[in-house]
Design an enzyme around this catalytic site. Structure first.
Site, PDB file in Angstrom:
ATOM      1  N   ARG A 193     -47.097 -20.340  47.010  1.00 16.14           N
ATOM      2  CA  ARG A 193     -47.406 -20.316  48.431  1.00 16.14           C
ATOM      3  C   ARG A 193     -47.327 -18.877  48.922  1.00 16.14           C
ATOM      4  O   ARG A 193     -46.511 -18.082  48.462  1.00 16.14           O
ATOM      5  CB  ARG A 193     -46.406 -21.166  49.238  1.00 16.14           C
ATOM      6  CG  ARG A 193     -46.702 -22.671  49.242  1.00 16.14           C
ATOM      7  CD  ARG A 193     -47.989 -22.997  49.980  1.00 16.14           C
ATOM      8  NE  ARG A 193     -48.211 -24.416  50.148  1.00 16.14           N
ATOM      9  CZ  ARG A 193     -48.792 -25.199  49.260  1.00 16.14           C
ATOM     10  NH1 ARG A 193     -49.193 -24.704  48.105  1.00 16.14           N
ATOM     11  NH2 ARG A 193     -48.987 -26.484  49.504  1.00 16.14           N
ATOM     12  N   GLU A 251     -54.539 -16.952  55.096  1.00 20.08           N
ATOM     13  CA  GLU A 251     -55.589 -17.460  54.212  1.00 20.08           C
ATOM     14  C   GLU A 251     -56.831 -17.850  55.007  1.00 20.08           C
ATOM     15  O   GLU A 251     -56.722 -18.653  55.938  1.00 20.08           O
ATOM     16  CB  GLU A 251     -55.065 -18.671  53.426  1.00 20.08           C
ATOM     17  CG  GLU A 251     -53.940 -18.272  52.474  1.00 20.08           C
ATOM     18  CD  GLU A 251     -53.351 -19.429  51.709  1.00 20.08           C
ATOM     19  OE1 GLU A 251     -52.594 -19.174  50.757  1.00 20.08           O
ATOM     20  OE2 GLU A 251     -53.635 -20.593  52.056  1.00 20.08           O
ATOM     21  N   HIS A 281     -56.739 -19.897  47.371  1.00 30.71           N
ATOM     22  CA  HIS A 281     -55.859 -21.070  47.355  1.00 30.71           C
ATOM     23  C   HIS A 281     -56.582 -22.289  46.767  1.00 30.71           C
ATOM     24  O   HIS A 281     -56.562 -23.389  47.327  1.00 30.71           O
ATOM     25  CB  HIS A 281     -55.350 -21.381  48.765  1.00 30.71           C
ATOM     26  CG  HIS A 281     -54.075 -22.168  48.773  1.00 30.71           C
ATOM     27  ND1 HIS A 281     -53.187 -22.141  49.823  1.00 30.71           N
ATOM     28  CD2 HIS A 281     -53.523 -23.000  47.853  1.00 30.71           C
ATOM     29  CE1 HIS A 281     -52.166 -22.926  49.569  1.00 30.71           C
ATOM     30  NE2 HIS A 281     -52.345 -23.461  48.369  1.00 30.71           N
TER      31      HIS A 281
END
Length: 343
Positions: free
Chosen positions: A245, A274, A293
């Site tokens: 993360r 992100e 991601h």
């Protein structure tokens, strides 16, 4: 059961198996709200919800739809919130526990997909694959020796976190004859050994490993864990890989360690923001492989996650305890609230 379990999910993309399974469950009433639509519709549906299934990625879901104290107060009927992934960055677990609301995630549903991408990033960084691709496409003339990389076979791999993903990483690493070290404060040394790694403290892992790969959750203990001191403690010339993360590693400190030549390269699937801005310093480095991601985003993983999520909610509808309960201490209070609401 006299009342159906009202399930509401945020209107982000999910594999159709979720709606299919719950749509035909006799004890479930499923509804969806558009996260970019009229807020009144979303709040109206959530106010009636017993279960709220929401996107796990914090930057893909508007903050007003995250599970916070405010949302819980506006949705007093909520019994459970369900994350759409293994992570639960969009859920305040402590607030849920205080409110008697169960939290479930889908840990393990995308574990192999994440492990595959982490391993792919290790190879890509070590063998300089993306750098070669970019230079060839630009028309640059260079020799093969100019882009010579290193094998990962026989290297020492350090796993920070030995859960579902870390265990699969260890399995893949054995095929490359790697030495596998791991640290995980939630597991005993015996459990780490049973999952395929040699248990070591963090300082030893950093000092010994040629590649360090993060597979830990983002929480109060891990935010900022990989700071300048941690990167400095890593073996000179090591690689840093993370599919965990954003926020666990300090991006500025990582950039500095790479610029100084202390670290040889990095593979980054997660970011503090992100997607990261196009002018992010790490995106300008040839020895960084960057992804959006997506480690847990494959056709197979999305299907597995949606299926597991629906199955857990189906168990809740039947009054049963789900296997991936993030806050198990809430269960006695949850059970009482469930009986009052549905029985």
């Amino acid at each position: 059961m006299t009342v159906k379990l009202k399930v509401v999910r945020s209107g982000t993309w999910t594999n159709p198996i979720f709606d299919e399974l719950l749509g035909r469950h006799p004890g479930v009433d499923l509804d969806v709200f558009a996260i970019a639509g009229a807020d009144e519709d979303g709040w109206s549906k959530l106010a009636q919800a017993h279960v709220y299934h929401l996107m796990a990625s914090r930057d893909d879901l508007p903050a007003r739809w995250h599970v916070t104290d405010e949302l819980l107060q506006r949705c007093p009927k909520l019994l459970c919130v369900s994350s759409s992934g293994a992570g639960y960055d969009t859920i305040d677990v402590e607030a849920c526990t205080k409110a008697g609301v169960a939290v479930v995630n889908q840990a393990g549903g995308n574990a192999m997909s994440v492990a595959e991408q982490a391993f792919g990033m290790m190879i890509a960084v070590s063998r300089r694959l993306c750098e070669q691709d970019r230079r060839l496409r630009s028309g640059e003339r260079f020799s093969r020796e100019d882009v010579m990389g290193s094998d990962i076979s026989g290297k020492v791999l350090g796993l920070v976190g030995m859960g579902h993903i870390g265990t699969r990483m260890a399995s893949l690493a054995r095929a490359f004859n790697m030495t596998i070290l791991a640290t995980d404060p939630y597991l005993s040394a015996q459990e780490i050994e049973q999952r395929g790694a040699v248990p070591v403290p963090m300082h030893e892992l950093l000092a010994r490993c040629d590649i360090v790969s993060l597979h830990c959750p983002r929480n109060k203990e891990t935010v900022g864990m990989f700071d300048a001191a941690a990167f400095k403690a890593m073996k000179p010339g090591a690689l840093f890989i993370t599919t965990a993360r954003g926020g666990i590693h300090d991006e500025a400190a990582l950039a500095q360690a790479l610029q100084a030549g202390h670290l040889r390269g990095a593979g980054l699937d997660v970011w503090s923001v992100e997607p990261p801005p196009a002018d992010h310093p790490l995106l300008g480095m040839g020895n960084v492989v960057a992804t959006h991601h997506t480690a847990g985003v494959s056709h197979e993983a999305r299907y597995n996650i949606a299926k597991v999520a629906a199955e857990q909610i189906a168990l809740l509808a039947g009054g049963e305890k789900p296997p991936r309960l993030v806050n198990p201490e809430v269960w006695p209070v949850y059970t009482k609230r469930f009986r009052q609401a549905l029985l």
